[in-house]
Design a protein around this motif. Structure first.
Motif, PDB file in Angstrom:
ATOM      1  N   UNK A  21      91.247  78.512 -48.684  1.00  0.00           N
ATOM      2  CA  UNK A  21      90.439  79.260 -49.662  1.00  0.00           C
ATOM      3  C   UNK A  21      89.074  79.610 -49.067  1.00  0.00           C
ATOM      4  N   UNK A  22      88.442  80.625 -49.637  1.00  0.00           N
ATOM      5  CA  UNK A  22      87.010  80.849 -49.425  1.00  0.00           C
ATOM      6  C   UNK A  22      86.351  80.955 -50.806  1.00  0.00           C
ATOM      7  N   UNK A  23      85.091  80.587 -50.860  1.00  0.00           N
ATOM      8  CA  UNK A  23      84.352  80.651 -52.123  1.00  0.00           C
ATOM      9  C   UNK A  23      83.306  81.761 -52.059  1.00  0.00           C
ATOM     10  N   UNK A  24      83.373  82.661 -53.045  1.00  0.00           N
ATOM     11  CA  UNK A  24      82.320  83.660 -53.212  1.00  0.00           C
ATOM     12  C   UNK A  24      81.410  83.212 -54.358  1.00  0.00           C
ATOM     13  N   UNK A  25      80.100  83.187 -54.128  1.00  0.00           N
ATOM     14  CA  UNK A  25      79.158  82.901 -55.212  1.00  0.00           C
ATOM     15  C   UNK A  25      78.649  84.232 -55.765  1.00  0.00           C
ATOM     16  N   UNK A  26      78.567  84.313 -57.091  1.00  0.00           N
ATOM     17  CA  UNK A  26      78.151  85.576 -57.739  1.00  0.00           C
ATOM     18  C   UNK A  26      76.628  85.637 -57.815  1.00  0.00           C
ATOM     19  N   UNK A  27      76.010  85.523 -56.652  1.00  0.00           N
ATOM     20  CA  UNK A  27      74.551  85.410 -56.605  1.00  0.00           C
ATOM     21  C   UNK A  27      73.888  86.670 -56.057  1.00  0.00           C
ATOM     22  N   UNK A  28      74.598  87.791 -56.212  1.00  0.00           N
ATOM     23  CA  UNK A  28      74.005  89.084 -55.897  1.00  0.00           C
ATOM     24  C   UNK A  28      74.328  90.032 -57.039  1.00  0.00           C
ATOM     25  N   UNK A  29      73.538  91.088 -57.174  1.00  0.00           N
ATOM     26  CA  UNK A  29      73.711  92.012 -58.286  1.00  0.00           C
ATOM     27  C   UNK A  29      75.035  92.765 -58.221  1.00  0.00           C
ATOM     28  N   UNK A  30      75.402  93.435 -59.343  1.00  0.00           N
ATOM     29  CA  UNK A  30      76.721  94.081 -59.401  1.00  0.00           C
ATOM     30  C   UNK A  30      76.842  95.224 -58.401  1.00  0.00           C
ATOM     31  N   UNK A  31      75.738  95.879 -58.073  1.00  0.00           N
ATOM     32  CA  UNK A  31      75.817  96.971 -57.090  1.00  0.00           C
ATOM     33  C   UNK A  31      76.199  96.406 -55.715  1.00  0.00           C
ATOM     34  N   UNK A  32      75.566  95.304 -55.357  1.00  0.00           N
ATOM     35  CA  UNK A  32      75.906  94.698 -54.064  1.00  0.00           C
ATOM     36  C   UNK A  32      77.324  94.154 -54.059  1.00  0.00           C
ATOM     37  N   UNK A  33      77.769  93.638 -55.210  1.00  0.00           N
ATOM     38  CA  UNK A  33      79.141  93.137 -55.275  1.00  0.00           C
ATOM     39  C   UNK A  33      80.135  94.297 -55.173  1.00  0.00           C
ATOM     40  N   UNK A  34      79.804  95.431 -55.781  1.00  0.00           N
ATOM     41  CA  UNK A  34      80.663  96.616 -55.656  1.00  0.00           C
ATOM     42  C   UNK A  34      80.711  97.067 -54.196  1.00  0.00           C
ATOM     43  N   UNK A  35      79.574  97.012 -53.545  1.00  0.00           N
ATOM     44  CA  UNK A  35      79.502  97.339 -52.114  1.00  0.00           C
ATOM     45  C   UNK A  35      80.360  96.355 -51.301  1.00  0.00           C
TER      46      UNK A  35
ATOM     47  N   UNK B 297      76.390  87.393 -65.268  1.00  0.00           N
ATOM     48  CA  UNK B 297      77.392  86.796 -64.374  1.00  0.00           C
ATOM     49  C   UNK B 297      78.805  87.284 -64.708  1.00  0.00           C
ATOM     50  N   UNK B 298      79.084  87.473 -66.010  1.00  0.00           N
ATOM     51  CA  UNK B 298      80.423  87.942 -66.397  1.00  0.00           C
ATOM     52  C   UNK B 298      80.683  89.335 -65.804  1.00  0.00           C
ATOM     53  N   UNK B 299      79.655  90.174 -65.847  1.00  0.00           N
ATOM     54  CA  UNK B 299      79.797  91.525 -65.312  1.00  0.00           C
ATOM     55  C   UNK B 299      80.018  91.473 -63.795  1.00  0.00           C
ATOM     56  N   UNK B 300      79.251  90.640 -63.138  1.00  0.00           N
ATOM     57  CA  UNK B 300      79.419  90.492 -61.677  1.00  0.00           C
ATOM     58  C   UNK B 300      80.813  89.974 -61.338  1.00  0.00           C
ATOM     59  N   UNK B 301      81.243  88.969 -62.102  1.00  0.00           N
ATOM     60  CA  UNK B 301      82.575  88.409 -61.881  1.00  0.00           C
ATOM     61  C   UNK B 301      83.627  89.497 -61.992  1.00  0.00           C
ATOM     62  N   UNK B 302      83.512  90.333 -63.035  1.00  0.00           N
ATOM     63  CA  UNK B 302      84.506  91.386 -63.231  1.00  0.00           C
ATOM     64  C   UNK B 302      84.488  92.395 -62.082  1.00  0.00           C
ATOM     65  N   UNK B 303      83.298  92.732 -61.595  1.00  0.00           N
ATOM     66  CA  UNK B 303      83.214  93.675 -60.478  1.00  0.00           C
ATOM     67  C   UNK B 303      83.951  93.103 -59.270  1.00  0.00           C
ATOM     68  N   UNK B 304      83.695  91.861 -58.943  1.00  0.00           N
ATOM     69  CA  UNK B 304      84.298  91.274 -57.745  1.00  0.00           C
ATOM     70  C   UNK B 304      85.794  90.994 -57.949  1.00  0.00           C
ATOM     71  N   UNK B 305      86.125  90.302 -59.033  1.00  0.00           N
ATOM     72  CA  UNK B 305      87.518  89.894 -59.228  1.00  0.00           C
ATOM     73  C   UNK B 305      88.416  91.111 -59.462  1.00  0.00           C
ATOM     74  N   UNK B 306      87.998  92.025 -60.339  1.00  0.00           N
ATOM     75  CA  UNK B 306      88.826  93.222 -60.566  1.00  0.00           C
ATOM     76  C   UNK B 306      88.957  94.036 -59.279  1.00  0.00           C
ATOM     77  N   UNK B 307      87.846  94.129 -58.539  1.00  0.00           N
ATOM     78  CA  UNK B 307      87.870  94.882 -57.285  1.00  0.00           C
ATOM     79  C   UNK B 307      88.865  94.276 -56.305  1.00  0.00           C
TER      80      UNK B 307
END
Ligand SMILES: *Cc1c(COP(=O)(O)O)cnc(C)c1O
Length: 389
Positions: A364-378, A299-309
């Protein structure tokens, strides 16, 4: 014949997720490549060793009968042991621990034990919907406590009027918080306990996300704080920590009189958690640290992909220390509903509009980190193309 729904159903707020749900189905049916970051439901399966324990337990006829009562002695002991090892909190498994069919079961039914018609309940806004619906089902009224960014998404107790405090019998709290991802500290809980004592308010702390945290941060339990057991209970859940949302297993722990009240309601409404699920839950709790060590870095990795992106393209969002939610202020020119709609229409991304969690979730909108990091990067790529180019 005419069928007329009861006021308690009619008076519930409209289901704000409905519109987005219909739009999602349409997009999926049209074959669009939807990335669903809407619902807070882990995408990873329940760990194998828990599933195997369940399979074994299901085969034993001794587990096929009514599981009447507060949960098996073994499960309540295991829950107490886990609280001891994780939080240093000592619980009496006989009087201070109650097994639940998921924490929603406990949260939704708790007011039936303590709220008379007309009584009031302090409910965080934005917040998990059962805090309000459970209140309404018991004939009570919700007093919303706005959670604002400038207060770190903590309720400001100093603005609750003496009248409101006097009429209120329960306060719901939820840290680490859904939907904002905010966390709280010991000092905040200390203030809550003082407020509760002074005004005779029962505190219901929802700890569903205490085990989902990052960067070495360790969320605390409400019960760790001096005086908490005198005023409240904590609800906990195996749903998020162990990817067990469908299994329906959680717990209420804390003040024995409060636990007894909830147990009495439940004794009249259900007949216990399936014993096989209770046996599997013991296996899960006994291996909590192992599962967390596996899941939280993901989850930390996914969070970083989305938030940093998002931050890199100029969409400024906070990086949560806990929970698998990213609470993003909407872009200029949008409100929550329009933002969620635009994300779906222009980027095939499902996010939950913040106003679905209460009026203070607007903006606000809420994103749930419930997809893999590749999909979050996409997803990040699509957002950049749709809104930042
Ligand atoms: C997911 C969640 C729960 C857990 O619900 P269960 O009924 O245990 O599955 C509780 N509280 C909040 C705020 C949640 O988001």
């Amino acid at each position: 014949m005419t069928i007329d729904y009861a006021d308690r159903i009619k008076n519930l707020p409209p289901y704000l997720f409905e519109e987005i749900d219909i739009a999602k189905k349409k997009a999926v049916d049209a074959g669009r490549p939807v990335i669903d970051l809407g619902v807070g439901d882990p995408d990873t399966p329940t760990p194998d060793f828990i599933v195997r324990k369940m399979q074994e337990a299901v085969s034993d006829p001794a587990n096929h009968r009514y599981a009447i009562g507060k949960g098996t002695r073994a499960l309540r002991a295991s829950m107490a042991d886990w609280y001891k090892s994780r939080f240093g909190v000592t619980l009496d498994p006989e009087t201070e621990v109650l097994a639940l069919m998921g924490s929603k079961d406990g949260i939704g039914h708790f007011p039936l034990a303590f709220i008379n018609p007309g009584d009031e309940v302090l409910v965080p806004d934005p917040g998990y919907p059962p805090y309000n619906s459970g209140t309404v089902f018991a004939g009570g009224r919700s007093n919303l406590m706005p959670l604002r960014e400038e207060n770190g998404f903590l309720p400001d107790l100093s603005v609750i009027s003496e009248d409101t405090a006097r009429r209120s019998k329960i306060m719901h709290l939820n840290y680490p918080n859904n939907p904002t991802g905010a966390v709280c500290d010991r000092e905040f809980y200390g203030k809550v306990i003082d407020f509760a004592r002074k005004n005779d308010i029962i505190v219901c702390a929802d700890g569903a996300y205490t085990e989902m945290s990052f960067d070495g941060y360790q969320p605390l339990s409400f019960l760790e704080v001096e005086g908490a057991r005198e005023v409240g209970v904590e609800f906990h859940s195996l749903s998020k920590t162990f990817n067990m949302t469908g299994w329906r297993i959680g717990m209420a722990v804390g003040n024995p009189e409060l636990i007894a009240g909830l147990a009495k309601v439940k004794a009249n409404l259900d007949s216990g958690v399936f014993t096989a699920v209770q046996i599997a839950a013991i296996e899960a709790l006994d291996n909590a640290e192992k599962v967390k060590a596996l899941m939280n870095p993901i989850y930390a990795e996914r969070r970083d992909v989305l938030v940093n992106g998002l931050n890199d393209m100029g969409w400024k969002v906070n990086k949560p220390k806990a929970t698998f939610y990213v609470w993003a202020p909407v872009l200029d020119g949008f409100d929550s509903t329009a933002m969620a709609k635009a994300l779906l229409e222009k980027a095939d991304i499902i996010a939950t509009p913040g106003n679905g969690f209460g009026p203070s979730g607007e903006g606000y909108v809420r994103f749930a980190l419930t997809r893999g990091k590749e999909q979050l990067a996409e997803a990040v790529d699509r957002i950049r193309k749709a809104f930042f180019s």
